[in-house]
Design a protein around this motif. Sequence first.
Motif, PDB file in Angstrom:
ATOM      1  N   THR A 150       6.854  96.386   8.227  1.00  0.00           N
ATOM      2  CA  THR A 150       7.262  95.077   7.719  1.00  0.00           C
ATOM      3  C   THR A 150       6.473  93.961   8.393  1.00  0.00           C
ATOM      4  O   THR A 150       6.056  92.994   7.749  1.00  0.00           O
ATOM      5  N   ALA A 151       6.256  94.104   9.687  1.00  0.00           N
ATOM      6  CA  ALA A 151       5.475  93.096  10.407  1.00  0.00           C
ATOM      7  C   ALA A 151       4.050  93.007   9.883  1.00  0.00           C
ATOM      8  O   ALA A 151       3.401  91.961   9.987  1.00  0.00           O
ATOM      9  N   ASP A 152       3.554  94.094   9.279  1.00  0.00           N
ATOM     10  CA  ASP A 152       2.210  94.111   8.705  1.00  0.00           C
ATOM     11  C   ASP A 152       2.201  93.781   7.212  1.00  0.00           C
ATOM     12  O   ASP A 152       1.176  93.930   6.550  1.00  0.00           O
ATOM     13  N   GLY A 153       3.367  93.351   6.682  1.00  0.00           N
ATOM     14  CA  GLY A 153       3.413  92.898   5.303  1.00  0.00           C
ATOM     15  C   GLY A 153       3.786  93.942   4.274  1.00  0.00           C
ATOM     16  O   GLY A 153       3.600  93.719   3.077  1.00  0.00           O
ATOM     17  N   TYR A 154       4.356  95.085   4.714  1.00  0.00           N
ATOM     18  CA  TYR A 154       4.690  96.140   3.767  1.00  0.00           C
ATOM     19  C   TYR A 154       6.128  96.059   3.250  1.00  0.00           C
ATOM     20  O   TYR A 154       6.524  96.882   2.431  1.00  0.00           O
ATOM     21  N   ALA A 155       6.909  95.110   3.720  1.00  0.00           N
ATOM     22  CA  ALA A 155       8.298  94.933   3.267  1.00  0.00           C
ATOM     23  C   ALA A 155       9.044  96.262   3.271  1.00  0.00           C
ATOM     24  O   ALA A 155       9.590  96.710   2.262  1.00  0.00           O
ATOM     25  N   ALA A 156       9.081  96.922   4.430  1.00  0.00           N
ATOM     26  CA  ALA A 156       9.632  98.273   4.532  1.00  0.00           C
ATOM     27  C   ALA A 156      11.118  98.261   4.865  1.00  0.00           C
ATOM     28  O   ALA A 156      11.597  97.426   5.639  1.00  0.00           O
ATOM     29  N   THR A 157      11.844  99.183   4.259  1.00  0.00           N
ATOM     30  CA  THR A 157      13.263  99.379   4.526  1.00  0.00           C
ATOM     31  C   THR A 157      13.534 100.878   4.593  1.00  0.00           C
ATOM     32  O   THR A 157      12.678 101.697   4.236  1.00  0.00           O
ATOM     33  N   THR A 158      14.744 101.246   5.027  1.00  0.00           N
ATOM     34  CA  THR A 158      15.140 102.653   5.048  1.00  0.00           C
ATOM     35  C   THR A 158      16.442 102.818   4.280  1.00  0.00           C
ATOM     36  O   THR A 158      17.288 101.918   4.260  1.00  0.00           O
ATOM     37  N   ARG A 159      16.583 103.980   3.652  1.00  0.00           N
ATOM     38  CA  ARG A 159      17.789 104.290   2.894  1.00  0.00           C
ATOM     39  C   ARG A 159      18.224 105.710   3.222  1.00  0.00           C
ATOM     40  O   ARG A 159      17.402 106.623   3.289  1.00  0.00           O
ATOM     41  N   THR A 160      19.531 105.892   3.406  1.00  0.00           N
ATOM     42  CA  THR A 160      20.071 107.220   3.673  1.00  0.00           C
ATOM     43  C   THR A 160      20.164 108.002   2.368  1.00  0.00           C
ATOM     44  O   THR A 160      20.541 107.464   1.328  1.00  0.00           O
ATOM     45  N   VAL A 161      19.824 109.273   2.428  1.00  0.00           N
ATOM     46  CA  VAL A 161      19.853 110.137   1.256  1.00  0.00           C
ATOM     47  C   VAL A 161      21.054 111.057   1.343  1.00  0.00           C
ATOM     48  O   VAL A 161      21.214 111.786   2.320  1.00  0.00           O
ATOM     49  N   GLY A 162      21.915 111.024   0.326  1.00  0.00           N
ATOM     50  CA  GLY A 162      23.049 111.937   0.256  1.00  0.00           C
ATOM     51  C   GLY A 162      24.216 111.507   1.125  1.00  0.00           C
ATOM     52  O   GLY A 162      24.072 110.731   2.078  1.00  0.00           O
ATOM     53  N   ALA A 163      25.378 112.031   0.773  1.00  0.00           N
ATOM     54  CA  ALA A 163      26.593 111.675   1.502  1.00  0.00           C
ATOM     55  C   ALA A 163      26.569 112.168   2.941  1.00  0.00           C
ATOM     56  O   ALA A 163      27.153 111.560   3.830  1.00  0.00           O
ATOM     57  N   GLN A 164      25.873 113.304   3.179  1.00  0.00           N
ATOM     58  CA  GLN A 164      25.819 113.869   4.526  1.00  0.00           C
ATOM     59  C   GLN A 164      24.685 113.304   5.359  1.00  0.00           C
ATOM     60  O   GLN A 164      24.555 113.629   6.536  1.00  0.00           O
ATOM     61  N   GLY A 165      23.861 112.477   4.764  1.00  0.00           N
ATOM     62  CA  GLY A 165      22.782 111.846   5.511  1.00  0.00           C
ATOM     63  C   GLY A 165      21.777 112.816   6.082  1.00  0.00           C
ATOM     64  O   GLY A 165      21.374 112.693   7.235  1.00  0.00           O
ATOM     65  N   LEU A 166      21.355 113.792   5.266  1.00  0.00           N
ATOM     66  CA  LEU A 166      20.409 114.795   5.753  1.00  0.00           C
ATOM     67  C   LEU A 166      18.975 114.295   5.746  1.00  0.00           C
ATOM     68  O   LEU A 166      18.076 114.988   6.240  1.00  0.00           O
ATOM     69  N   ALA A 167      18.731 113.119   5.173  1.00  0.00           N
ATOM     70  CA  ALA A 167      17.365 112.600   5.101  1.00  0.00           C
ATOM     71  C   ALA A 167      17.398 111.089   4.981  1.00  0.00           C
ATOM     72  O   ALA A 167      18.433 110.488   4.674  1.00  0.00           O
ATOM     73  N   LEU A 168      16.261 110.499   5.266  1.00  0.00           N
ATOM     74  CA  LEU A 168      16.062 109.066   5.064  1.00  0.00           C
ATOM     75  C   LEU A 168      14.893 108.872   4.114  1.00  0.00           C
ATOM     76  O   LEU A 168      13.981 109.707   4.050  1.00  0.00           O
ATOM     77  N   GLN A 169      14.930 107.782   3.382  1.00  0.00           N
ATOM     78  CA  GLN A 169      13.781 107.371   2.590  1.00  0.00           C
ATOM     79  C   GLN A 169      13.204 106.109   3.208  1.00  0.00           C
ATOM     80  O   GLN A 169      13.913 105.136   3.411  1.00  0.00           O
ATOM     81  N   LEU A 170      11.926 106.172   3.528  1.00  0.00           N
ATOM     82  CA  LEU A 170      11.199 105.015   4.033  1.00  0.00           C
ATOM     83  C   LEU A 170      10.556 104.343   2.820  1.00  0.00           C
ATOM     84  O   LEU A 170       9.681 104.925   2.175  1.00  0.00           O
TER      85      LEU A 170
END
Length: 263
Positions: A150-170
């Motif tokens: 984000t500091a480099d201008g990519y407007a990055a966020t994270t999102r949890t995948v699934g109810a059990q949170g087995l993964a993240l999406q960058l």
Amino acid sequence: MRTAERHVPETEATTRERVLELVVEQGPVSAATLAHVLELTPAAVRRHIGHLEEAGQIVVHEPGGPGVRRRGRPARHYVATDAGRAVLSDAYSDLATHALDFLVQVAGPDALDAFAEARVTELERRYRPLVEQAGRSLPDRVHALAGALTADGYAATTRTVGAQGLALQLCQGHCPVQDVAEGFPQLCEAETQAFSRLLGVHVQRLATLAAGGHVCTTHVPLAVAPARIPVRTGSHAAGAGPQTPSDSSQTTTSPAGDVTEGN
């Protein structure tokens, strides 16, 4: 102030840019969410959304797959268009594209691969201390990487995948080199490999802005789901006595989810 907005008061232009930035960063996003995050009235958000739609900078997101049908009128969610992202991007893509075309013509495809690797090597050099400071927790490292992007201008966020949170999406809502990467996907591939090295896990790129997605999405697994072990029921074969640990075949699951067979 941009030329296209000279007739708009500065406060209006600034607020509208904030709305656009948030759509780029968090889209698909609803008007209600925009109003809450930006602390604006629903009427003000709708006014800015209308202007951005008329300018072709945002559109209503149409889900690609079948969704759950809900009663009542569904809330509209908005994503940025290429024109909207271009408002926030630098204007050097044409020159960069021509330069890389020339590089391939003069030195061959291997030179382009070397350039892409050199680019992400510098990215890794700058990002690694920030990721390492986050500790050994993989979610913390992903969040730290998102902050650096984000500091480099990519407007990055994270999102949890699934109810059990087995993964993240960058998710990267903006890419300063999107136009260049459309012709040279090696840049995206090298970036994905850099993310894997920084996080210490194999990641998978699910979508890119350069390939037509509304956001660059990288899947980061946090855990491996345990393998399902069938439960053996019923009696043993006639005439056979009960099995003992020494003559039974046992199936176990390692903490990483790998199935092993005992003797």
